[in-house]
Motif scaffolding. Structure first.
Motif, short mmCIF file in Angstrom:
data_model
loop_
_atom_site.label_atom_id
_atom_site.label_comp_id
_atom_site.label_asym_id
_atom_site.label_seq_id
_atom_site.Cartn_x
_atom_site.Cartn_y
_atom_site.Cartn_z
N ARG A 240 -10.40 -5.39 5.41
CA ARG A 240 -9.42 -4.74 4.52
C ARG A 240 -8.94 -3.42 5.14
O ARG A 240 -7.75 -3.11 5.08
N VAL A 241 -9.84 -2.69 5.75
CA VAL A 241 -9.43 -1.42 6.37
C VAL A 241 -8.48 -1.70 7.55
O VAL A 241 -7.46 -1.02 7.71
N LEU A 242 -8.81 -2.74 8.33
CA LEU A 242 -7.93 -3.11 9.46
C LEU A 242 -6.54 -3.51 8.95
O LEU A 242 -5.52 -3.09 9.50
N GLU A 243 -6.52 -4.32 7.88
CA GLU A 243 -5.23 -4.75 7.33
C GLU A 243 -4.42 -3.55 6.83
O GLU A 243 -3.21 -3.49 7.04
N ASP A 244 -5.11 -2.60 6.19
CA ASP A 244 -4.43 -1.39 5.74
C ASP A 244 -3.85 -0.62 6.93
O ASP A 244 -2.71 -0.16 6.89
N ALA A 245 -4.65 -0.52 7.99
CA ALA A 245 -4.23 0.22 9.18
C ALA A 245 -2.97 -0.41 9.79
O ALA A 245 -2.00 0.28 10.12
N LEU A 246 -2.99 -1.73 9.91
CA LEU A 246 -1.84 -2.42 10.50
C LEU A 246 -0.61 -2.28 9.60
O LEU A 246 0.51 -2.10 10.09
N ALA A 247 -0.83 -2.33 8.28
CA ALA A 247 0.29 -2.23 7.33
C ALA A 247 0.94 -0.85 7.38
O ALA A 247 2.18 -0.74 7.37
N VAL A 248 0.14 0.21 7.45
CA VAL A 248 0.74 1.56 7.46
C VAL A 248 1.43 1.83 8.80
O VAL A 248 2.45 2.52 8.85
N GLN A 249 0.88 1.25 9.87
CA GLN A 249 1.54 1.37 11.19
C GLN A 249 2.91 0.69 11.15
O GLN A 249 3.93 1.26 11.56
N GLU A 250 2.91 -0.54 10.61
CA GLU A 250 4.14 -1.33 10.51
C GLU A 250 5.18 -0.59 9.64
O GLU A 250 6.38 -0.67 9.90
N ALA A 251 4.68 0.14 8.63
CA ALA A 251 5.59 0.85 7.71
C ALA A 251 6.15 2.13 8.33
O ALA A 251 7.01 2.78 7.73
N GLY A 252 5.66 2.51 9.51
CA GLY A 252 6.24 3.65 10.20
C GLY A 252 5.41 4.92 10.24
O GLY A 252 5.89 5.95 10.70
N ALA A 253 4.16 4.86 9.77
CA ALA A 253 3.31 6.06 9.84
C ALA A 253 3.14 6.47 11.31
O ALA A 253 3.00 5.60 12.17
N PHE A 254 3.14 7.80 11.56
CA PHE A 254 3.01 8.24 12.96
C PHE A 254 1.55 8.27 13.40
O PHE A 254 1.25 8.25 14.60
N ALA A 255 0.64 8.29 12.43
CA ALA A 255 -0.80 8.27 12.70
C ALA A 255 -1.50 7.93 11.39
O ALA A 255 -0.86 7.92 10.33
N VAL A 256 -2.79 7.65 11.47
CA VAL A 256 -3.52 7.29 10.25
C VAL A 256 -4.89 7.95 10.23
O VAL A 256 -5.62 7.92 11.23
N VAL A 257 -5.20 8.61 9.11
CA VAL A 257 -6.54 9.18 8.92
C VAL A 257 -7.46 8.04 8.48
O VAL A 257 -7.14 7.29 7.55
N LEU A 258 -8.60 7.92 9.16
CA LEU A 258 -9.64 6.96 8.78
C LEU A 258 -10.81 7.77 8.26
O LEU A 258 -11.46 8.49 9.03
N GLU A 259 -11.08 7.67 6.96
CA GLU A 259 -12.15 8.49 6.39
C GLU A 259 -13.35 7.62 5.99
O GLU A 259 -13.19 6.61 5.30
N ALA A 260 -14.52 8.09 6.41
CA ALA A 260 -15.80 7.47 6.04
C ALA A 260 -15.81 5.96 6.25
O ALA A 260 -15.91 5.17 5.31
N VAL A 261 -15.68 5.59 7.52
CA VAL A 261 -15.68 4.20 7.94
C VAL A 261 -16.72 4.10 9.07
O VAL A 261 -16.79 5.02 9.90
N PRO A 262 -17.54 3.05 9.13
CA PRO A 262 -18.51 2.95 10.23
C PRO A 262 -17.82 3.14 11.60
O PRO A 262 -16.69 2.65 11.80
N ALA A 263 -18.51 3.82 12.50
CA ALA A 263 -17.90 4.20 13.78
C ALA A 263 -17.38 3.00 14.57
O ALA A 263 -16.30 3.05 15.16
N GLU A 264 -18.15 1.90 14.57
CA GLU A 264 -17.70 0.77 15.39
C GLU A 264 -16.47 0.10 14.80
O GLU A 264 -15.63 -0.42 15.53
N VAL A 265 -16.35 0.15 13.46
CA VAL A 265 -15.16 -0.41 12.80
C VAL A 265 -13.94 0.46 13.15
O VAL A 265 -12.88 -0.04 13.53
N ALA A 266 -14.12 1.78 13.05
CA ALA A 266 -13.02 2.70 13.37
C ALA A 266 -12.59 2.55 14.82
O ALA A 266 -11.39 2.59 15.14
#
Ligand SMILES: Nc1nc(=O)c2c([nH]1)NC[C@@H]1CN(c3ccc(C(=O)N[C@@H](CCC(=O)O)C(=O)O)cc3)CN21
Ligand SMILES: CC(C)C(=O)C(=O)O
Length: 360
Positions: A240-266
């Protein structure tokens, strides 16, 4: 939210974080490898080009109340823009981001090599004494954004859209974002939310306002998340976090804050994206890091609960407390003010004044 003394919630969070400790440590070690190519790592500048060099400004200079922080030392740093951020990302040089909520905190960040300054809604708690970030209003944010903008000569600035100011519709979000640019003098805005907020991000970026997305733990939605919980700890959660990341990138975000996510997932999400990830509690496999300034400078009273991801790099609270105690003692003992803190007057003028005053 981080009360003085541990609350029941904080104790539970602490217990949970202790259990997490070992797995995150090994994850962090694994993530080092993906932080940047080794060629890029060696080019990382460790000292900001215009870092303040004078030893102890309070003993050397008297800052006039007419010019808020005195004159700038050293040559001005080049303004950080969207393209600077892109080039840091492409070089694999970690992006350094910090929060600030007023002129001095933005000034010290700007003068000491921060790439990005975030006027985070955490100011609700750290500067305004509110219980929760959800209490803060757009007007409060705008006042603080303007103060930060006056000091941010070179850092890129981001204003955080507070809860209630962007969720109703993309139009509401764009209207708020425009106020942040016009009235808050912010160069970009941040909003919390993934997939569901893609149309909102698209709306704002289409109008030419850069958007920093924020996914993983989204503090404004703590009630729905069941508190400040680490996100993406299961395979499905991480997806779900990966899908969110790809969706916000696709929507034009210049960067994305990843908060409190296991290091290997991030780290894996970072590899999948073509925009920078800015981690907070997400390990060093991200393209950059962000922390709340008062947390990292240690400008909070002892006993306050801190999330596991905070590293205290200083102890400003102790230093402030020491100075206040010393001042109090010198006022009480009349050691302060000393003659050097007073204004002289010709003796004959005083004599004449004293004589004249007798008749009153
Ligand atoms: N001073 C300050 N620093 C922050 O980083 C911060 C704020 N305020 N206010 C807004 C949000 C709230 N944040 C928080 C608050 C608490 C936890 C926390 O208690 N985390 C648990 C995780 C528990 C788990 O799921 O395992 C921890 O133990 O770190 C995390 C982020 C981050 N933000
Ligand atoms: C912790 C950072 C990312 C934030 O959102 C804030 O300061 O409000």
């Amino acid at each position: 939210m981080f009360p003085i003394g541990a609350s029941a919630r904080s104790c539970a969070a602490l217990a949970r974080s202790t259990r997490l400790n070992t797995s995150l440590k090994s994850a962090a070690a694994a993530a080092v490898a993906v932080a940047a190519p080794s060629s890029a790592r060696s080019s990382i500048i460790s000292v900001a080009p215009n870092a303040t060099t004078h030893a102890s400004p309070c003993h050397q200079k008297r800052y006039s109340s007419h010019s808020p922080m005195g004159t700038q030392t050293g040559p001005p740093r080049k303004k950080v823009t969207m393209s600077t951020i892109k080039s840091l990302y492409q070089k694999g040089e970690p992006i350094a981001m910090i929060t600030a909520h007023d002129f001095p905190s933005a000034y010290v960040a700007d003068q000491n090599g921060m790439d990005i300054i975030l006027v985070g809604d955490s100011l609700a708690m750290v500067a305004l004494g509110m219980e929760d970030t959800n209490e803060v209003e757009v007007e409060d944010m705008l006042l603080h954004c303007r103060s930060v903008a006056r000091a941010a000569k070179s850092s890129f600035t981001v204003g955080d859209l507070p809860m209630g100011s962007y969720e109703i519709s993309p139009e509401q979000a764009l209207a708020t974002a425009i106020r942040f640019v016009k009235e808050g003098k912010a160069q970009s805005v941040k909003l919390e939310g993934g997939k569901e907020f893609a149309p909102t991000i698209r709306k704002i970026t289409t109008a030419g306002i850069p958007v920093l997305a924020h996914i993983g733990l989204t503090p404004q939605r703590q009630n729905a998340l069941g508190g400040f919980r680490v996100q993406g700890k299961t395979s499905a959660g991480a997806m779900r976090v990966l899908e969110d990341a790809l969706a916000v990138q696709e929507a034009g975000a210049f960067a994305v804050v990843l908060e409190a996510v296991p290091a290997e997932v991030a780290a894996l999400i970072t590899q999948k994206l073509s925009i920078p990830t800015i981690g907070i509690g997400a390990g060093n496999g991200c393209s950059g890091q962000v922390l709340v300034q008062i947390d990292l400078t240690g400008n909070f009273p002892p006993g306050r609960f801190m999330p596991k991801f905070v590293k205290k790099f200083g102890d400003i609270w102790s230093e402030s407390a020491r100075a206040v105690v010393a001042y109090r003692d010198e006022v009480k003992s009349k050691q302060f003010p000393a003659p050097e803190h007073t204004y002289p007057m010709p003796a004959e003028e005083f004599e004449s004044f004293a004589k004249a005053a007798k008749n009153f």
